[in-house]
Write an enzyme that holds these catalytic residues in place. Structure first.
Site, PDB file in Angstrom:
ATOM      1  N   CYS A   1       4.755  -0.229   2.840  1.00  0.00           N
ATOM      2  CA  CYS A   1       5.223  -1.576   3.160  1.00  0.00           C
ATOM      3  C   CYS A   1       6.543  -1.579   3.928  1.00  0.00           C
ATOM      4  CB  CYS A   1       5.335  -2.410   1.891  1.00  0.00           C
ATOM      5  SG  CYS A   1       6.494  -1.773   0.650  1.00  0.00           S
TER       6      CYS A   1
ATOM      7  N   HIS B   1       8.929  -4.031  -3.381  1.00  0.00           N
ATOM      8  CA  HIS B   1       8.113  -4.283  -2.192  1.00  0.00           C
ATOM      9  C   HIS B   1       8.991  -4.813  -1.068  1.00  0.00           C
ATOM     10  CE1 HIS B   1       4.567  -5.283   0.132  1.00  0.00           C
ATOM     11  NE2 HIS B   1       4.957  -6.538   0.235  1.00  0.00           N
TER      12      HIS B   1
ATOM     13  N   ASP C   1       0.813  -1.224   0.000  1.00  0.00           N
ATOM     14  CA  ASP C   1       0.000   0.000   0.000  1.00  0.00           C
ATOM     15  C   ASP C   1       0.846   1.274   0.000  1.00  0.00           C
ATOM     16  OD1 ASP C   1       1.094  -0.159   2.510  1.00  0.00           O
ATOM     17  OD2 ASP C   1      -0.809  -0.119   3.611  1.00  0.00           O
TER      18      ASP C   1
END
Length: 291
Positions: A155, A271, A152
């Site tokens: 992270c 990520h 989002d």
């Protein structure tokens, strides 16, 4: 008329033969690349999509050239002309030959792009699978496994939050990161640059960047992690699939917080995930409590 029909039939038979030859060539290409060679198999998908699209485009161009050479020998045109003489309500206007060619070309281009996109999706999925397998092996050697963190924009901060042994909000971590960067601007400014142009940030740009850290879901990276290691006075270890683990804040003696960096797992981009023990137990080491 007979000559044009014979020419058309020869062209159709040739197209059919060329398609079969291409499929045989593709099968030979597939047989030549071992299934264990993931890198070459990924490139093979893209090559196959390109070859199929090129042949389809070539055949379509030949069909269009044939129709231009024999404009009065098109059954489709005859049917269209007959329909045009009928008084039908609510019928769309008859398309010209040029419009039909444009529509066919557009359809071919859409199909070509979709095949390439599908090959790229398979390519990415293969990269993602490889990355996850490598990371799982690295973590298993450390008696750890990956713990998923939502993608989002927060992270990196959520992964840090998950590793801490005390309660702290993501907003607090972002605020303290931005505050530390502002107070040590001369230490960090030389390492900040525009990710799109590569140009160095000005002091005002840097302050705007710090504002975004606090007030948006801007992604974090190595420099934010370095700031956080100073804020928490704790080392931060970042495990990666294709590079040695990165240790940030090695000057501190606490047990490192451990994050996992993934390049391909998220459709939006890079990520960070957290980790947890393979067996039940506490995660993370002792760290100073935030004030």
């Amino acid at each position: 008329m007979e000559d044009s029909q014979s020419e058309h039939q020869r062209m159709v038979r040739r197209h059919h033969r060329e398609k079969k030859e291409l499929q045989a060539r593709i099968q030979s290409m597939k047989n030549a690349v071992p299934k264990s060679d993931r890198k070459r198999r990924k490139q093979l998908l893209l090559d196959v999509a390109r070859l199929e699209a090129e042949l389809e485009q070539k055949h379509q161009q030949e069909l269009e050239k044939f129709q231009e050479s024999f404009p009065d020998d098109s059954n489709l045109d005859s049917v269209t002309e007959d329909l045009a003489k009928m008084d039908l309500e609510n019928q769309p206007p008859r398309l010209s030959r040029a419009q039909r060619r444009c529509e066919r070309r557009a359809a071919i281009e859409r199909a070509r792009l979709e095949r390439i996109a599908e090959a790229e999706r398979e390519h990415l999925a293969s990269f993602r699978h490889d990355e996850e397998e490598k990371l799982a092996a690295i973590l298993e050697a450390k008696n750890l496994e990956m713990k998923d963190i939502p993608a989002d924009g927060h992270c990196m901060y959520r992964a840090i939050q998950d590793q801490l042994v005390f309660s702290v909000t993501v907003e607090s971590l972002r605020r303290r990161t931005a505050d530390y960067l502002r107070k040590h601007v001369d230490d960090f400014l030389p390492f900040f640059s525009n990710p799109e142009t590569g140009d160095a940030y000005s002091r005002n740009d840097f302050m705007s960047y710090c504002h975004d850290i606090m007030h948006s879901a801007a992604w974090g990276g190595q420099l934010e992690l370095r700031a956080l290691s100073h804020v928490l006075q704790t080392p931060i270890e970042v495990i990666q699939s294709d590079s040695p683990a990165l240790l940030i804040g090695e000057e501190y003696t606490q047990k490192p917080l451990t994050l996992v960096y993934l390049r391909y797992s998220c459709n939006l981009g890079e990520h960070y995930n957290s980790v947890k023990p393979l067996e039940a137990g506490a995660v993370g080491g002792t760290a100073p409590r935030l004030l």
